[in-house]
Design an enzyme around this catalytic site. Sequence first.
Site, PDB file in Angstrom:
ATOM      1  N   GLU A 103       0.799  -1.223   0.000  1.00  0.00           N
ATOM      2  CA  GLU A 103       0.000   0.000   0.000  1.00  0.00           C
ATOM      3  C   GLU A 103       0.831   1.272   0.000  1.00  0.00           C
ATOM      4  O   GLU A 103       0.524   2.207   0.756  1.00  0.00           O
ATOM      5  CB  GLU A 103      -0.941  -0.032   1.210  1.00  0.00           C
ATOM      6  CG  GLU A 103      -0.245   0.009   2.594  1.00  0.00           C
ATOM      7  CD  GLU A 103       0.142  -1.342   3.185  1.00  0.00           C
ATOM      8  OE1 GLU A 103       0.353  -2.298   2.421  1.00  0.00           O
ATOM      9  OE2 GLU A 103       0.252  -1.429   4.414  1.00  0.00           O
TER      10      GLU A 103
ATOM     11  N   HIS B 189      -8.106  -3.951  -1.271  1.00  0.00           N
ATOM     12  CA  HIS B 189      -7.352  -4.080  -0.017  1.00  0.00           C
ATOM     13  C   HIS B 189      -6.302  -2.970   0.106  1.00  0.00           C
ATOM     14  O   HIS B 189      -6.259  -2.252   1.105  1.00  0.00           O
ATOM     15  CB  HIS B 189      -6.699  -5.466   0.045  1.00  0.00           C
ATOM     16  CG  HIS B 189      -5.871  -5.695   1.268  1.00  0.00           C
ATOM     17  ND1 HIS B 189      -6.361  -6.314   2.396  1.00  0.00           N
ATOM     18  CD2 HIS B 189      -4.585  -5.380   1.552  1.00  0.00           C
ATOM     19  CE1 HIS B 189      -5.420  -6.365   3.320  1.00  0.00           C
ATOM     20  NE2 HIS B 189      -4.318  -5.806   2.830  1.00  0.00           N
ATOM     21  N   GLU B 190      -5.488  -2.818  -0.911  1.00  0.00           N
ATOM     22  CA  GLU B 190      -4.420  -1.807  -0.823  1.00  0.00           C
ATOM     23  C   GLU B 190      -5.017  -0.399  -0.773  1.00  0.00           C
ATOM     24  O   GLU B 190      -4.507   0.478  -0.079  1.00  0.00           O
ATOM     25  CB  GLU B 190      -3.429  -1.947  -1.988  1.00  0.00           C
ATOM     26  CG  GLU B 190      -2.799  -3.344  -2.153  1.00  0.00           C
ATOM     27  CD  GLU B 190      -2.257  -3.974  -0.880  1.00  0.00           C
ATOM     28  OE1 GLU B 190      -1.900  -3.244   0.063  1.00  0.00           O
ATOM     29  OE2 GLU B 190      -2.214  -5.222  -0.820  1.00  0.00           O
TER      30      GLU B 190
ATOM     31  N   HIS C 250      -6.057   0.476   2.700  1.00  0.00           N
ATOM     32  CA  HIS C 250      -4.940   0.896   3.551  1.00  0.00           C
ATOM     33  C   HIS C 250      -4.723   2.416   3.521  1.00  0.00           C
ATOM     34  O   HIS C 250      -4.059   2.956   4.406  1.00  0.00           O
ATOM     35  CB  HIS C 250      -3.638   0.231   3.100  1.00  0.00           C
ATOM     36  CG  HIS C 250      -3.373  -1.118   3.709  1.00  0.00           C
ATOM     37  ND1 HIS C 250      -3.344  -1.333   5.063  1.00  0.00           N
ATOM     38  CD2 HIS C 250      -3.096  -2.319   3.134  1.00  0.00           C
ATOM     39  CE1 HIS C 250      -3.054  -2.616   5.298  1.00  0.00           C
ATOM     40  NE2 HIS C 250      -2.904  -3.239   4.142  1.00  0.00           N
TER      41      HIS C 250
ATOM     42  N   GLU D 122      -3.945  -4.454   9.361  1.00  0.00           N
ATOM     43  CA  GLU D 122      -4.454  -5.442   8.407  1.00  0.00           C
ATOM     44  C   GLU D 122      -5.886  -5.897   8.687  1.00  0.00           C
ATOM     45  O   GLU D 122      -6.661  -6.099   7.751  1.00  0.00           O
ATOM     46  CB  GLU D 122      -3.509  -6.644   8.330  1.00  0.00           C
ATOM     47  CG  GLU D 122      -2.104  -6.293   7.810  1.00  0.00           C
ATOM     48  CD  GLU D 122      -2.079  -5.734   6.393  1.00  0.00           C
ATOM     49  OE1 GLU D 122      -3.083  -5.879   5.655  1.00  0.00           O
ATOM     50  OE2 GLU D 122      -1.043  -5.146   6.017  1.00  0.00           O
TER      51      GLU D 122
ATOM     52  N   ASP E 190       8.213 -10.362  10.770  1.00  0.00           N
ATOM     53  CA  ASP E 190       7.582 -11.240   9.786  1.00  0.00           C
ATOM     54  C   ASP E 190       6.864 -12.428  10.430  1.00  0.00           C
ATOM     55  O   ASP E 190       5.889 -12.935   9.887  1.00  0.00           O
ATOM     56  CB  ASP E 190       8.656 -11.810   8.857  1.00  0.00           C
ATOM     57  CG  ASP E 190       8.641 -11.119   7.513  1.00  0.00           C
ATOM     58  OD1 ASP E 190       8.050 -10.024   7.436  1.00  0.00           O
ATOM     59  OD2 ASP E 190       9.220 -11.667   6.562  1.00  0.00           O
TER      60      ASP E 190
ATOM     61  N   TYR F  40      -4.923 -10.554   9.817  1.00  0.00           N
ATOM     62  CA  TYR F  40      -5.851 -10.258   8.722  1.00  0.00           C
ATOM     63  C   TYR F  40      -7.251 -10.786   9.019  1.00  0.00           C
ATOM     64  O   TYR F  40      -8.230 -10.029   9.038  1.00  0.00           O
ATOM     65  CB  TYR F  40      -5.361 -10.915   7.423  1.00  0.00           C
ATOM     66  CG  TYR F  40      -4.137 -10.282   6.816  1.00  0.00           C
ATOM     67  CD1 TYR F  40      -2.864 -10.581   7.303  1.00  0.00           C
ATOM     68  CD2 TYR F  40      -4.234  -9.405   5.750  1.00  0.00           C
ATOM     69  CE1 TYR F  40      -1.727 -10.027   6.741  1.00  0.00           C
ATOM     70  CE2 TYR F  40      -3.106  -8.839   5.180  1.00  0.00           C
ATOM     71  CZ  TYR F  40      -1.854  -9.146   5.675  1.00  0.00           C
ATOM     72  OH  TYR F  40      -0.737  -8.590   5.118  1.00  0.00           O
TER      73      TYR F  40
HETATM   74  N1  BES Z   1       0.936  -4.492   3.747  1.00  0.00           N
HETATM   75  C1  BES Z   1       0.673  -5.774   3.203  1.00  0.00           C
HETATM   76  C2  BES Z   1       1.889  -6.478   2.705  1.00  0.00           C
HETATM   77  C3  BES Z   1       2.940  -6.729   3.757  1.00  0.00           C
HETATM   78  C4  BES Z   1       2.619  -7.262   4.980  1.00  0.00           C
HETATM   79  C5  BES Z   1       4.257  -6.437   3.492  1.00  0.00           C
HETATM   80  C6  BES Z   1       3.604  -7.471   5.925  1.00  0.00           C
HETATM   81  C7  BES Z   1       5.229  -6.646   4.436  1.00  0.00           C
HETATM   82  C8  BES Z   1       4.916  -7.153   5.667  1.00  0.00           C
HETATM   83  C9  BES Z   1      -0.345  -5.693   2.080  1.00  0.00           C
HETATM   84  O1  BES Z   1      -1.327  -4.741   2.263  1.00  0.00           O
HETATM   85  C10 BES Z   1      -1.059  -7.000   2.033  1.00  0.00           C
HETATM   86  O2  BES Z   1      -1.703  -7.313   2.991  1.00  0.00           O
HETATM   87  N2  BES Z   1      -0.952  -7.726   0.943  1.00  0.00           N
HETATM   88  C11 BES Z   1      -1.634  -8.980   0.759  1.00  0.00           C
HETATM   89  C12 BES Z   1      -2.877  -8.688  -0.004  1.00  0.00           C
HETATM   90  C13 BES Z   1      -4.082  -9.456   0.346  1.00  0.00           C
HETATM   91  C14 BES Z   1      -4.399  -9.595   1.786  1.00  0.00           C
HETATM   92  C15 BES Z   1      -5.279  -8.967  -0.440  1.00  0.00           C
HETATM   93  C16 BES Z   1      -0.712  -9.873  -0.047  1.00  0.00           C
HETATM   94  O3  BES Z   1       0.369  -9.424  -0.414  1.00  0.00           O
HETATM   95  O4  BES Z   1      -1.040 -11.020  -0.281  1.00  0.00           O
HETATM   96 ZN    ZN Z   2      -2.654  -5.301   3.835  1.00  0.00          ZN
END
Ligand code: BES
Ligand code: ZN
Length: 630
Positions: A299, A323-324, A327, A346, A403, A411
């Site tokens: 995002e 989703h993005e 954010h 999230e 991580d 989520y």
């Molecule tokens: N912000 C996250 C991606 C992220 C999370 C990067 C943790 C680094 C550390 C992004 O918004 C996300 O949640 N992406 C998901 C999308 C999905 C839930 C629709 C993805 O990448 O799968």
């Molecule tokens: Zn996200």
Amino acid sequence: MTIYRTLTAVAAIAMIAATGCRPEPASEAESAPEPKYAVDHHSFGNPNEIAVTHLDLVLNVDFDKRMLMGTATFKLERNSGNTLVLDARDLDIRSVKHGKPLEGGEHAVAEFKIKEGNEHGDILEIQLNDSAELVTIDYSTSPDAAALLWHSPSQTHDKNSPFLFTQGQAILTRSWIPIQDSPALRITYNAKIRTPEGMLAVMSAENPTEKNEDGVFEFRMEQPIPPYLMALAVGDLEFAPLGDRTGVYAEPGLLEAAAREFEDTEKMLETAENLYGPYVWDRFDILVLPPSFPFGGMENPRLTFATPTIIAGDKSLTGLIAHELAHSWSGNLVTNGSWNDFWLNEGFTVYFEKRIMEALYGPEYAEMLNVLGYQDLLATIERLGPESEDTELKLDLEGRNPDDGMNDIAYEKGYLMLRSLEEWAGREAFDAFLMEYFRVHAFETMTTARFIDYLDATLFADAKERPDVEAWIYKPGLPEGHPVPVSDVFDRVDSVRNMWLEDQTAAAVLPVEKWSTHEWLHFLRGIPEGIPAEQLAELDAAFDLTKSGNSEIAFAWFLQSIHSDYRPAFDAMEAFLIEVGRRKFLEPLYAALAEDEAHLKWAKRVYKEARPNYHSVTAVTIDEVLDAGE
Ligand code: BES
Ligand code: ZN
């Protein structure tokens, strides 16, 4: 801050009135006044003494050396002390200067030292004189900088130009900018990026839409953002508008398909604003990255970074754009105070995303997405163990890689908790609450404790009996009576699958003509693990699943193929593993492969070829998965 303090007082009174005296969980009890910047165990920075507030970044992009080099100049907010502490990871710091704005370019040399930190980065200490308001750091990045992925032309879609992109979240920004790398602080920034000829640079900022002759691009981000949202990409990029405030950047050969796939983006933006208030970032553009991008989407403000694997041809995977986009409120406007509060980013975003999808495509469609998310949640709880502290919404990641906490709990459990609040309050009241939450806390950080206080002061203020949000937040697993998404459409898919499994109907005559991607996913996920390969062969003959151009369907199919040792799918899976770097797909595939000796051997051979295409966040994860399988 002031707003928060007032609310805390109100909250305390409301709590006592509503519930008698509710003790705070010990871990959150706070007697001393809260510091301005929330505690963050994943940053060495000292913003409560001296904080960076604005960044001027000047960088050269050198594709031959795989390095960024230049200067970062910070404006400082000085509260106490003369030592500025920044996070830095694998950076080559050449010199540091400090001074006041009016002294022009003639700033004095400042002493600095780099102390060893931990596996996530080191500690850059800069000694300032009493009057310094600015500090300039002359540095370059390492060719292995964890945030950066450098691609040669052959690793891109069009194969014409090299490509560079950054991924900052959670704590990787420090590997390309020396900075106080905590989500609790916010900076505005300007940047000047010099690229080789014929390339376009884009950032999480006001962006150019065309290349220029000298290859120098300037950027402004006037709204303060947390450092994990600093982002840069450089490639052979072109722009296509989607609506007044929306557009897409992609390599020329992908641009048309991307623009078609994302044609509903402007509508999504309008829908989002109708739900939870004005969009404050002016534009919402999407950048399509090479398939190595480690996430589905990121995002970055004004410019969401997206994997090309959601370009399915039928818009079926564009929930990720919703989703993005969401954010832009939850995360970018109201930001988690530390990675322990990640669910505030999230969980809210998934809830908001689903509401956008429901408004645009109807409740039946949204409920399919909800059931898929719920299945992921149950699987994650089972994997972590129902008593595991990692299934609590509020995490304790001190001493660990952030991580580790970034899974479906934040989520999908976060989503379910908000859904339970919606059910308790009624949709209208809950929507009003959320709209106000984003308005009141815009450009602030939010901690879990502060959120509970806010709930008590607002949504729960007049309640005789308030929901037990502490059970959701501080206890493992799912609280009793939690919402359970159900989909009639999926129930019909279940009976079709049963007809086939019980061998009453041949695959070829199953009624699947009208199935969306989601029905296919539900069908494939529900196949019992390890059924005979001949049965998968029958499905494949009827529906060509091995050749599916839909990444989610291909992923679900490959997983079943591994469990059933269905070899005809392995060549396509190999190509997928080499091309795609999206961790959400790769981690489960490699983990499933690691369960069997012959598969593990195969996986290691493929990984050898694939690994150079992966971003560090994916490579680090898969290294662990395959080592564990030894
Ligand atoms: N912000 C996250 C991606 C992220 C999370 C990067 C943790 C680094 C550390 C992004 O918004 C996300 O949640 N992406 C998901 C999308 C999905 C839930 C629709 C993805 O990448 O799968
Ligand atoms: Zn996200």
